[in-house]
Design an enzyme around this catalytic site. Structure first.
Site, mmCIF file in Angstrom:
data_model
loop_
_atom_site.group_PDB
_atom_site.id
_atom_site.type_symbol
_atom_site.label_atom_id
_atom_site.label_comp_id
_atom_site.label_asym_id
_atom_site.label_seq_id
_atom_site.Cartn_x
_atom_site.Cartn_y
_atom_site.Cartn_z
ATOM 1 N N LYS A 171 -12.281 -1.361 7.754
ATOM 2 C CA LYS A 171 -11.635 -2.395 8.562
ATOM 3 C C LYS A 171 -12.089 -2.276 10.027
ATOM 4 O O LYS A 171 -12.742 -3.165 10.547
ATOM 5 C CB LYS A 171 -10.111 -2.307 8.440
ATOM 6 C CG LYS A 171 -9.612 -2.837 7.085
ATOM 7 C CD LYS A 171 -9.073 -1.724 6.248
ATOM 8 C CE LYS A 171 -8.263 -2.055 5.025
ATOM 9 N NZ LYS A 171 -8.637 -3.069 4.108
ATOM 10 N N TRP B 2 0.818 -1.207 0.000
ATOM 11 C CA TRP B 2 0.000 0.000 0.000
ATOM 12 C C TRP B 2 0.853 1.260 0.000
ATOM 13 O O TRP B 2 0.516 2.251 -0.663
ATOM 14 C CB TRP B 2 -0.984 -0.013 1.178
ATOM 15 C CG TRP B 2 -1.996 -1.105 1.024
ATOM 16 C CD1 TRP B 2 -2.135 -2.220 1.793
ATOM 17 C CD2 TRP B 2 -3.001 -1.217 -0.011
ATOM 18 N NE1 TRP B 2 -3.156 -3.012 1.316
ATOM 19 C CE2 TRP B 2 -3.706 -2.422 0.216
ATOM 20 C CE3 TRP B 2 -3.369 -0.413 -1.093
ATOM 21 C CZ2 TRP B 2 -4.750 -2.852 -0.604
ATOM 22 C CZ3 TRP B 2 -4.411 -0.833 -1.922
ATOM 23 C CH2 TRP B 2 -5.088 -2.033 -1.676
ATOM 24 N N ASP C 272 -1.168 6.781 6.316
ATOM 25 C CA ASP C 272 -2.289 5.935 5.926
ATOM 26 C C ASP C 272 -2.516 4.972 7.087
ATOM 27 O O ASP C 272 -1.681 4.109 7.363
ATOM 28 C CB ASP C 272 -1.936 5.174 4.639
ATOM 29 C CG ASP C 272 -3.009 4.161 4.237
ATOM 30 O OD1 ASP C 272 -4.032 4.053 4.938
ATOM 31 O OD2 ASP C 272 -2.809 3.475 3.210
HETATM 32 C C1 LIG Z 1 -3.280 0.180 4.389
HETATM 33 C C2 LIG Z 1 -4.246 0.304 3.256
HETATM 34 N N1 LIG Z 1 -4.211 1.412 2.494
HETATM 35 C C3 LIG Z 1 -5.059 1.577 1.454
HETATM 36 C C4 LIG Z 1 -5.994 0.631 1.113
HETATM 37 C C5 LIG Z 1 -6.902 0.871 -0.055
HETATM 38 O O1 LIG Z 1 -8.154 1.264 0.406
HETATM 39 P P1 LIG Z 1 -9.401 1.459 -0.570
HETATM 40 O O2 LIG Z 1 -9.709 0.133 -1.158
HETATM 41 O O3 LIG Z 1 -10.492 1.957 0.317
HETATM 42 O O4 LIG Z 1 -9.022 2.458 -1.602
HETATM 43 C C6 LIG Z 1 -6.074 -0.526 1.892
HETATM 44 C C7 LIG Z 1 -7.084 -1.547 1.553
HETATM 45 O O5 LIG Z 1 -7.021 -2.685 1.970
HETATM 46 C C8 LIG Z 1 -5.175 -0.695 2.981
HETATM 47 O O6 LIG Z 1 -5.209 -1.792 3.743
HETATM 48 MG MG LIG Z 2 0.691 -3.908 2.940
#
Ligand SMILES: Cc1ncc(COP(=O)(O)O)c(C=O)c1O
Ligand SMILES: [Mg+2]
Ligand SMILES: Cc1ncc(COP(=O)(O)O)c(C=O)c1O
Ligand SMILES: [Mg+2]
Ligand SMILES: [Mg+2]
Ligand SMILES: [Mg+2]
Lengths: 367, 367
Positions: B199, B103, B175
């Site tokens: 989550k 991510w 994030d």
């Molecule tokens: C740490 C993290 N950042 C970003 C995301 C992406 O989120 P979204 O699907 O709401 O765009 C996720 C999704 O699992 C995540 O776990």
């Molecule tokens: Mg990861």
């Protein structure tokens, strides 16, 4: 459900009672899976079935061929105001915005941040009381695209017919947030259509985009350096599962579209919506000028019926009286005032007749 | 609710049973208003109360002062990957992305479309099995910002402590999609925090952004020509009512945050989450290497427990057996494989203990 309000909200708006009942019944345990549809992974079978059924039902209702993709996005129609130029407004080109109300103005304003625009027609001089005559609209074959708003939620006007937009050479793009799925639609005359779900087809939180594959190809050259999340191609390639979709909103969208299908489809919605709007426009037309419709009769919307009373004081008394009688959402948009009855697909005829009766009685008493 | 699955989904994920029960009970008639919360206008009293209570509860739980604004947006954390650089990556500056998993890589990649970035630390060489030691992280006072991912959903690692990020001079952005509200958080050490709700705090479709007012001021110069919908200031000035919010998702967010509050707040969540994770890490540690945790013990996440078995075949048998026993969502992310148990706030201790028992029994049988 016996105590249902007469819901004339402009959006978020009334949903079909059957769709709400079903959602309540299966909210804690979806389909015997031991969890709510909200708790299912978007990569699991339960949700994927909902997701693809929403898309398939939309295609079936509109009679859409494989020449189009349907995307389910987040961000509301307002994010589309930006995504459209990010993906389609090439340098050196101009986008043509046909101005028929506040939402088309806002759409143009967002595009102005990203490139050149102009307006091939505007109803601003007549206070957006009518949609421009087709023959007065300037367009050019070199326009990046031509953008129109099919139904003007705030002013209560609507395009009556889309036959002739097929004459335009540039790609035709429409914001149909407030009338999509309320009447039959010649999708083939458009290249891209977008709509927030929260008026005719679901709760807020999901936005439907219908895009022709030909147009999608064109975006490759223009949006190459735009972040992936803002590119239509990203979402088309991943069938709107690029990132986590708003799963519960999509579930409600699917059920609302299936309700439309079970109730006769778009022809039936159109007939019902005309009848509903007819009740209110008749009350206006037969009031000897006590109720004044904002829309010119030739541009009337069957989704949003806008009117005022002889004085502001009477308008206020009307709104207050209506509220006390259980009519919700009749205030006009805060930018224009007056009264507005939004009567999307899920608003029953009885609500329109109850409002008509209230209008007649109010006039009798206060004229 | 007796048939609840053991839900280890990575997101969308388990929601508190009480929150679902409440939603089901009032889905058709919210608070005696004669309509669903989904049918209420976002400009009306019923929804506005929900909206502002969601924000107030979040502030209370985190102990946030008025130096921060809380925004409720659409588009998921993935849209934040783009909004952060749109609003904060000034020309001539570089954004510093600390890479701790997929991510953070994705976040950096989106920023690369909009300006210059670099990476002051990366765990890629050790397969993202640990979060870099604080002292090895390069940062610069001239960084546009420093971006970190607090919990790495896919790899199952997490930052253990945020005390020292206050040493960094550039704005600190995190994030926190997969661990927000799972433990106490020194918000004052950050300038911007974002998290998709799906989550720990609700269904998908709403994203929480916590932004310091000082940072918000700075965005004015950088994001001046970005479309309004992508500017943080737009949403801050309109208290996240610039356009139609995802009203039902916000309603669920509010109820989930209130559930956290009623259950002891972030200290209590932390204690419970440690206990839950402890059950699974103990099973791994006491398995004599039959179960291999992906995360280095010093970087273990209490939200996502990732592990493999001695062979791929055994891993597959384990996953199949678990599925048949009513454990849902144990497959690792499709990009890395293996097993992953996501045990967010709403996953009960009993589910973790049931999984632990299954792990022990499976090992006995197959070792
Ligand atoms: C740490 C993290 N950042 C970003 C995301 C992406 O989120 P979204 O699907 O709401 O765009 C996720 C999704 O699992 C995540 O776990
Ligand atoms: Mg990861
Ligand atoms: C025609 C039209 N376009 C756009 C919008 C904005 O939609 P959203 O609030 O989902 O961004 C509206 C909302 O009422 C609308 O009626
Ligand atoms: Mg309008
Ligand atoms: Mg054409
Ligand atoms: Mg600092």
């Amino acid at each position: 459900m016996t105590n249902r309000m007469h819901n004339f909200n402009a959006g978020p708006a009334a949903l079909p009672a059957e769709v709400l009942r079903k959602a309540a019944a299966e909210l804690e345990d979806y389909n015997g899976t031991g969890m709510s549809i909200m708790e299912h992974s978007h990569r699991g079978e339960s949700y994927e079935t909902v997701h693809y059924e929403a898309i398939a039902t939309a295609k079936r209702l509109l009679g859409i061929s494989d020449a189009y993709d349907i995307l389910l996005l987040q961000g509301g129609a307002s994010l589309q105001f930006a995504m459209v130029p990010y993906n389609l407004l090439a340098q050196g080109k101009k986008a043509n915005y046909i101005l028929t109300g506040s939402w088309s103005e806002k759409a143009k304003k967002e595009a102005d941040h990203l490139g050149e625009t102009y307006s091939g027609a505007s109803g601003k001089d007549n206070h957006y009381s009518r949609v421009p005559d087709f023959d007065t609209i300037r367009t050019d074959a070199t326009d990046a695209y031509i953008h129109l708003t099919s139904n003007n939620t705030i002013y209560g006007t609507a395009w009556q017919d889309f036959t002739r937009v097929s004459e335009w050479e540039a790609p035709v793009i429409a914001d149909m947030s407030s009338d999509i799925f309320s009447r039959p639609l010649p999708v083939e005359n458009f290249d891209l259509i977008y709509a927030g779900a929260q008026k005719n087809i679901g709760p807020s939180g999901v936005t439907l985009v219908i895009i022709s594959k030909t147009l999608l190809e064109k975006t490759a050259a223009i949006a190459g350096d735009v972040p992936a999340i803002l590119r239509y191609r990203t979402h088309a390639e991943k069938t709107s599962l690029y990132n986590t979709p708003p799963t519960f909103a999509v579930y409600m969208l699917k059920n609302t579209l299936q309700w439309i299908e079970a109730n006769g489809g778009l022809q039936a919605m159109d007939a019902r919506n005309r009848e509903k709007a007819g009740r209110l426009y008749d009350a206006i037309d037969e009031s000897d000028g006590f109720y004044r419709g904002h829309a010119h009769p030739s541009s009337r919307s069957n989704m949003n019926v806008t009117f005022t009373l002889p004085t502001e004081e009477l308008t206020e008394r009307f709104l207050e009286g209506a509220k006390n009688k259980g009519f919700s959402g009749l205030n006009g948009h805060r930018s224009v005032g007056g009264c507005r009855a939004s009567i999307y697909n899920a608003v029953p005829l009885e609500s329109c007749e109850a409002l008509r009766d209230f209008m007649v009685a109010f006039q009798k008493k206060h004229q």
